[in-house]
Design an enzyme around this catalytic site. Sequence first.
Site, short mmCIF file in Angstrom:
data_model
loop_
_atom_site.label_atom_id
_atom_site.label_comp_id
_atom_site.label_asym_id
_atom_site.label_seq_id
_atom_site.Cartn_x
_atom_site.Cartn_y
_atom_site.Cartn_z
N ARG A 106 23.69 -25.24 -13.54
CA ARG A 106 25.03 -24.70 -13.72
C ARG A 106 25.61 -24.25 -12.39
NH1 ARG A 106 25.55 -19.21 -13.09
NH2 ARG A 106 23.86 -17.79 -13.69
N GLU A 111 31.26 -11.51 -12.99
CA GLU A 111 31.04 -12.05 -11.64
C GLU A 111 32.37 -12.34 -10.95
OE1 GLU A 111 29.44 -12.94 -9.14
OE2 GLU A 111 27.30 -13.04 -9.54
N ASP A 166 23.22 -10.22 -4.27
CA ASP A 166 23.95 -11.11 -5.17
C ASP A 166 25.23 -11.56 -4.45
OD1 ASP A 166 25.20 -12.36 -7.40
OD2 ASP A 166 24.19 -11.02 -8.79
N ASN A 187 24.31 -17.78 -4.04
CA ASN A 187 25.16 -16.63 -4.35
C ASN A 187 26.17 -16.38 -3.24
OD1 ASN A 187 25.36 -15.06 -6.77
ND2 ASN A 187 23.15 -14.81 -6.71
N ASN A 198 27.41 -21.53 -9.84
CA ASN A 198 27.31 -20.10 -9.57
C ASN A 198 28.43 -19.72 -8.59
OD1 ASN A 198 25.80 -17.87 -10.58
ND2 ASN A 198 24.92 -17.57 -8.55
#
Length: 288
Positions: free
Chosen positions: A98, A18, A199, A146, A100
Amino acid sequence: MTPPRYEVAVRASATLGEGPTWDPAAGLLLWLDILGSRVHTFDPATGRRGVRVTDQHVGAVKPRAGGGLVLNLRDGVGLIDPDGTFRWLHHEPVPGRRANDAAVAPDGSLWAGTMRYDEAPGGGSLSRFTGDGSVRTVLDDVAVSNGTGWSPDGRLMYYIDSPTRRVDVFTYDADAEGGGRVSGRRPLAEIEEGAGFPDGLTVDAEGCVWVALWDGGAVRRYTPAGELDQVIELPTPRVTACAFGGPDLTDLYVTTARVGLADPHPLAGSLLVVPGAGKGQVPTAFAG
């Protein structure tokens, strides 16, 4: 016109690759493996690679204006100083949640997203952090926070909450009291059924929005009017994020993932690059 072709920048097997980010001061491409708890560096001039293991899952990494890095971590936002020392800027553990994706706004603030591990609707958020540790929640009804990015003139902010299948656009007011504010949320583009989920994203120097498609095996470029004008097909389905890098910001770097794939492609989890794909904006460093 023949679409540009991808090349392999770093052959890797990241579980959840990522967050590609160009660091102009260092001349390095930063990227990470969220579930592998690793921050990677890649020098395109020499091919040299580096890695730093973090103590917990890491959702994003960005350069700081004074050197070092800012990290969006499972339990909050942390800083790595130029000498390599780690310290928390904001520590707020939430069970089952969590970090991102994250992005740095034109004013140098960090807009950091969160999500629940089970991706429950409303379990995530998007918050604005400044270098003095102050934080303000911008969006609090998010599933999978995202891609986030700004138009070249700084008047628009683009944002993705992946399960919505939309790329949304907000009016961005940099001069609002208390720092940048967003309003007037509306859809820029919607990803059709069967084409994957949006994404990560990046906004180029022309104001076009490049979107990575999870389970879509591609990166798409949308004009500021929301028109699809380019598709770059990639060999592995779980394409996670994209960013322009290189000394002239013309190479599009793309991260991929292998998590959840029963028979992953040999390049799943690798860092890919599309040379000469376009022209990116000069990245803003975190002012903290």
